[in-house]
Scaffold this motif. Sequence first.
Motif, PDB file in Angstrom:
ATOM      1  N   ASP A 265       0.590  -1.297   0.028  1.00  0.00           N
ATOM      2  CA  ASP A 265      -0.303  -0.082  -0.068  1.00  0.00           C
ATOM      3  C   ASP A 265       0.382   1.129  -0.219  1.00  0.00           C
ATOM      4  OD1 ASP A 265      -1.892   2.540   1.281  1.00  0.00           O
ATOM      5  OD2 ASP A 265      -3.134   0.965   0.666  1.00  0.00           O
ATOM      6  N   LEU A 266       1.598   1.056   0.848  1.00  0.00           N
ATOM      7  CA  LEU A 266       2.841   2.405   0.996  1.00  0.00           C
ATOM      8  C   LEU A 266       3.814   2.383  -0.302  1.00  0.00           C
ATOM      9  CD1 LEU A 266       3.668   2.313   4.504  1.00  0.00           C
ATOM     10  CD2 LEU A 266       2.375   3.637   3.802  1.00  0.00           C
ATOM     11  N   ASP A 393      -8.658   9.599   4.134  1.00  0.00           N
ATOM     12  CA  ASP A 393      -9.880   9.206   3.498  1.00  0.00           C
ATOM     13  C   ASP A 393      -9.739   7.744   3.334  1.00  0.00           C
ATOM     14  OD1 ASP A 393     -10.661  11.737   3.889  1.00  0.00           O
ATOM     15  OD2 ASP A 393     -10.193  12.459   1.552  1.00  0.00           O
ATOM     16  N   ASP A 394      -8.482   7.073   2.753  1.00  0.00           N
ATOM     17  CA  ASP A 394      -8.462   6.020   2.744  1.00  0.00           C
ATOM     18  C   ASP A 394      -8.641   5.233   4.248  1.00  0.00           C
ATOM     19  OD1 ASP A 394      -8.532   6.159  -0.121  1.00  0.00           O
ATOM     20  OD2 ASP A 394      -6.258   5.930  -0.231  1.00  0.00           O
ATOM     21  N   ARG A 395      -7.449   5.798   4.614  1.00  0.00           N
ATOM     22  CA  ARG A 395      -7.860   4.652   6.384  1.00  0.00           C
ATOM     23  C   ARG A 395      -9.126   4.566   6.354  1.00  0.00           C
ATOM     24  NH1 ARG A 395      -6.437   5.467  12.219  1.00  0.00           N
ATOM     25  NH2 ARG A 395      -5.554   3.820  12.712  1.00  0.00           N
ATOM     26  N   ALA A 396      -9.874   5.839   6.943  1.00  0.00           N
ATOM     27  CA  ALA A 396     -11.446   5.566   6.872  1.00  0.00           C
ATOM     28  C   ALA A 396     -12.638   4.872   6.113  1.00  0.00           C
ATOM     29  CB  ALA A 396     -11.810   7.077   7.060  1.00  0.00           C
ATOM     30  N   LEU A 414      -7.365  -5.448   5.134  1.00  0.00           N
ATOM     31  CA  LEU A 414      -7.872  -3.871   5.387  1.00  0.00           C
ATOM     32  C   LEU A 414      -7.499  -3.370   6.379  1.00  0.00           C
ATOM     33  CD1 LEU A 414     -11.569  -4.796   4.737  1.00  0.00           C
ATOM     34  CD2 LEU A 414      -9.527  -3.248   3.292  1.00  0.00           C
ATOM     35  N   GLN A 415      -6.537  -4.972   7.363  1.00  0.00           N
ATOM     36  CA  GLN A 415      -6.040  -4.032   8.561  1.00  0.00           C
ATOM     37  C   GLN A 415      -4.652  -4.090   9.236  1.00  0.00           C
ATOM     38  OE1 GLN A 415      -7.934  -3.924  12.077  1.00  0.00           O
ATOM     39  NE2 GLN A 415      -6.066  -2.118  12.125  1.00  0.00           N
ATOM     40  N   GLN A 416      -4.726  -4.231   7.910  1.00  0.00           N
ATOM     41  CA  GLN A 416      -2.727  -4.262   7.477  1.00  0.00           C
ATOM     42  C   GLN A 416      -2.889  -2.922   6.905  1.00  0.00           C
ATOM     43  OE1 GLN A 416      -1.508  -8.207   5.684  1.00  0.00           O
ATOM     44  NE2 GLN A 416      -0.683  -8.458   7.168  1.00  0.00           N
ATOM     45  N   ARG A 417      -3.239  -3.201   6.053  1.00  0.00           N
ATOM     46  CA  ARG A 417      -3.226  -1.680   5.217  1.00  0.00           C
ATOM     47  C   ARG A 417      -4.139  -0.066   6.132  1.00  0.00           C
ATOM     48  NH1 ARG A 417      -6.266  -2.161  -0.899  1.00  0.00           N
ATOM     49  NH2 ARG A 417      -4.143  -3.686  -1.758  1.00  0.00           N
ATOM     50  N   ALA A 418      -4.732  -0.774   6.994  1.00  0.00           N
ATOM     51  CA  ALA A 418      -4.720   0.641   8.290  1.00  0.00           C
ATOM     52  C   ALA A 418      -3.856   0.712   8.513  1.00  0.00           C
ATOM     53  CB  ALA A 418      -6.220   0.372   8.019  1.00  0.00           C
ATOM     54  N   ASP A 419      -3.455   0.123   9.111  1.00  0.00           N
ATOM     55  CA  ASP A 419      -1.855   0.125  10.259  1.00  0.00           C
ATOM     56  C   ASP A 419      -0.969   0.735   9.565  1.00  0.00           C
ATOM     57  OD1 ASP A 419      -3.397  -1.355  12.206  1.00  0.00           O
ATOM     58  OD2 ASP A 419      -2.274  -3.221  11.875  1.00  0.00           O
ATOM     59  N   ALA A 420      -0.427   0.388   9.179  1.00  0.00           N
ATOM     60  CA  ALA A 420       0.082   1.126   7.775  1.00  0.00           C
ATOM     61  C   ALA A 420       0.538   2.490   7.683  1.00  0.00           C
ATOM     62  CB  ALA A 420       0.304   0.609   6.624  1.00  0.00           C
ATOM     63  N   ILE A 424       2.175   5.938   9.399  1.00  0.00           N
ATOM     64  CA  ILE A 424       2.841   7.270   9.045  1.00  0.00           C
ATOM     65  C   ILE A 424       1.709   8.133   8.877  1.00  0.00           C
ATOM     66  CG2 ILE A 424       2.487   8.044   6.453  1.00  0.00           C
ATOM     67  CD1 ILE A 424       4.397   5.821   6.756  1.00  0.00           C
ATOM     68  N   LEU A 425       0.824   8.241   9.734  1.00  0.00           N
ATOM     69  CA  LEU A 425      -0.404   9.813  10.039  1.00  0.00           C
ATOM     70  C   LEU A 425       0.240  10.336  11.070  1.00  0.00           C
ATOM     71  CD1 LEU A 425      -3.868   8.465   8.570  1.00  0.00           C
ATOM     72  CD2 LEU A 425      -2.803  10.119   7.946  1.00  0.00           C
ATOM     73  N   VAL A 426       0.690   9.011  12.169  1.00  0.00           N
ATOM     74  CA  VAL A 426       0.830   9.399  13.635  1.00  0.00           C
ATOM     75  C   VAL A 426       2.283   9.988  13.323  1.00  0.00           C
ATOM     76  CG1 VAL A 426       2.402   8.064  15.736  1.00  0.00           C
ATOM     77  CG2 VAL A 426       0.306   7.203  14.711  1.00  0.00           C
ATOM     78  N   SER A 427       3.396  10.456  12.302  1.00  0.00           N
ATOM     79  CA  SER A 427       4.641  10.409  12.259  1.00  0.00           C
ATOM     80  C   SER A 427       4.061  11.962  11.401  1.00  0.00           C
ATOM     81  CB  SER A 427       5.727   9.423  11.558  1.00  0.00           C
ATOM     82  OG  SER A 427       5.205   9.800  10.176  1.00  0.00           O
TER      83      SER A 427
END
Length: 708
Positions: A265-266, A393-396, A414-420, A424-427
Motif C-alpha cells: 500500500d505504501l 480518507d483511505d484509512r477511514a 484491510l487491517q494491515q493497510r489501515a495499520d500502515a 505514517i499519519l502518527v509521524s
Amino acid sequence: MSLLTVEFRDGGVVEWHTTTDGVRTVAAPEYTPTMYVGGAESALTELATRLGDDPKVDTLAVEQHYTALGDTTRDAVLRVDTARERDIRQLATEIRHHHEPAAFQPATFRLYNVDFSPQFRYCLETETPPVPTRPLRTLTLEVPETALAADRVTPLSIDGEEVAGDAETTLRVLGERLRTTDPDVLCCSTAELVPLLETAAHEHGLDDFALGRRPGYEQLAGASTYESYGQVGHSPARYAVPGRAIIDTANSFMFDKGGLTGILDLVERSWKPIQETAWGSIGTILTAIQLREATARDVLAPWNKWEPERFKSVGQLHDGDRGGFIFAPEVGVHEEVAEVDFASLYPNIMCEWNISPETVACECHDEAAVPGLEYSLCETRGFIPDVLRPLIDDRATYKQRLAETDDSDERQRLQQRADALKWILVSCFGYQGYRNAKFGRIECHEAINAVARELMLDAKAQLEAGGWQVVHGIVDSLWVTPREANPNPLATLCTAISDDCGIPLEHENDFDWVAFVPKRDSEAGALTKYFGAVSGSAQLTADYKMRGIETRQRSTPPYIATVQERLIERYDETRKPQAVVTALAAALATLRAGEVVTSELVTTVRISQPLAAYDQATQTVAALKRLRDQGLSRSPGQDVEYVVVDDAATGAARVRLPHESPTTYDIDHYSQALIRAGVSVLAPLGYDERTLRQALRDTTDQTLDAYQ
C-alpha cells in the motif's frame, strides 16, 4: 508488466518486472541520475566550468524549477546529471566542501534532490511506478542466531519447516525450492542470511546456487547506529540479489506493523520499491510520499534544510512552545465511562486549517488565525494537506470496510493497510518539528498544537454542558461519565462537536469501568496508565483495554504480563480487591514453587550503547557479556533477551540467554516483578506495595490455617 526491483550495474540499469507468469528484465543503459544546484547566475556558470572535466558528470544544463514550497516563480538552477547513481552524493559533497570553499563565498550554493534512495530516485526520475499488478510469491527463510554467529547454514527453516540434513543437503534443498517456487520476495529472519548462504554454497562447490534470479549479491550498506527522537536505533546491513526483493523481517518496522500488504500500500503511494519501503523508517516513507507530490509540482527538495526558526520574543516562545491537551485523570475506578476521540486529530487539523510550511505566517496575510498565537494562515491550498488528505480518507475507508466484512482474509488485508497508514499519519505531526524534515517547519508544529488544545477545550466544555463529567483527557481523547441522571446523548454531542470543528469526534468505547493508575512516586494520576472492561463485547470473554501498565510494556516477561491480565479479569468478575490479592498469591505460589517455564520469564531490553560504555553492572550488561563470551554481539538499538537466574551473582552468571534453555530462575527477582504488576492493578483501589505485601501475608496465613 510492473516494476519489482531495480538493479544498478556499471553498464546501466536493469529493471525487473513481474509478468503474469514470471518476470522480465528491461535494460536502461541511458539512465543518468540528476541533482540540482541553486545560486547566483555567475556562480553557477563558474561552477559548471569547474565540473565540466569531472568524470562523474555526464551532462550539465540550466533549467527553471521551483526551489521552495509556495514559490510563484521558477528559479534558474544548474542541472547536473551523473554517470552513476552512487556518484550523486559524492559530487554533492565535493561541491559543498571543495568547490565552494575554494572559489566562492560560504553558502553560495544550495543543493537539491541529493539524498534520495537509489531505487526511489530511479522510479521518480523515470516516472516508473514500482507497483506489482499480480500477487507476489514469497519465501520465508530462518536460521537461529547461534548458527548465524558460527557461520552455519543449519538448521535452516523454509516457510516454517526445518530442513533435515547437513549444510550441503540444506543448500541443495533451498536451491530447488527457489527454482520451483520462483519467489519475488525473500522474507529473511536477518539480511545476514544473504552472504551466509551465498558463501556457504560457494564453499561447497554449488556453482548453480543463487538466491537471486541471477547469480551474485551486493552489499548496499553496512550496519549502523542512529538516534531519533531520543531513542537509539539500529540499522542492519542491507543486501540485494538480482530480480528479488529482500525483507529483513526482524528489522523491518513496516513489515512488523503492516505485513507485506501494508508495505505494498505504501509502495503505491510513495513509489519507493518494496525492498526500500521495507527497510525504511516511518519518516523516510512519509518523506518519499511528500517528494512524489513535490515532484508533481516541480518543486525541488533541499539537501539540507537551511530555513532557520523565525525570531520570537520570550512571550511568543512561551505561547508557542507548548504540547498537546492534558487533563489529569482522577485516580480510582470509575463506572459507566465512555471514551471519545478525534479521528486522526493532528493530520485532520493540518488539512482543515490548511497548515503547511508555506501557509503558516505567510506574507500575503497578517491576521492572527491560530488560536493563542500570532500566526496567519494562507487561504491558498497547502502542500501538506494535499499529501495527507488521501491518507486520512483511505484509512477511514479501510476502517469502514473492516466493519462491514466478515471475511477473515479480507479483514487481515484491510487491517494491515489501515495499520500502515496509521503509523505514517502518527509521524506527520512530529515530523513538522524535526530539524531535518525537508518540508517541515517548527511554526507548523506550534500551530497544530495550538489548534488541538483549543479543540479539546471546546469539546470538554460542550460535553460538560451536555451533562457529562470529564475524568481524563490527553492529546485527542476524552473519558467521560454521566454527572446527571439523563445527560444529552453522546452521539448527539459528538455530532455537534464534529460539525463545529470539521473533524469527526468518534464515540470510541463504552466501559463498564475504567481504573486510572497513580504515579509510582505520588498520588497524582499517571497520564497514560489505565485499564478497563469494554461494554457490550461480542466476544465470549470480556474485552479489556489496557495502556501503560506492565502487560503493555515490551520489556515485561510473558508470565508477568499474563498474570497481570488475569488479575484484571478477576477484578472484573468480582469487583473485590481481596479476590485480586488471592489470585496474585496463587500466581506467586506457582512462581515460588519453580513451576513456571523459563521461556515465560524472558526479559527484552533495547540497548542504547555498546557493552564497553556501560558503567553499572546491570542485568542487561550481564546478558551482553554472555553474548560476547559466546561469540554473539548486539549493537546499540538492538534487543537483548535474558532470564535472570541468580540476581545476587556477579558478571555474566546473573542471567542466561533464551537459547541456553535455562532450567532455573531467580524466584525473588520475579516475585518482586509480579508484585509490582499487582500494585499497578490494585493502586486505583488504594493499595501500595506495603499494603499489598501485608494483604498477601494475610492471604497466605488464612490459606494455611484452612488446612490445619
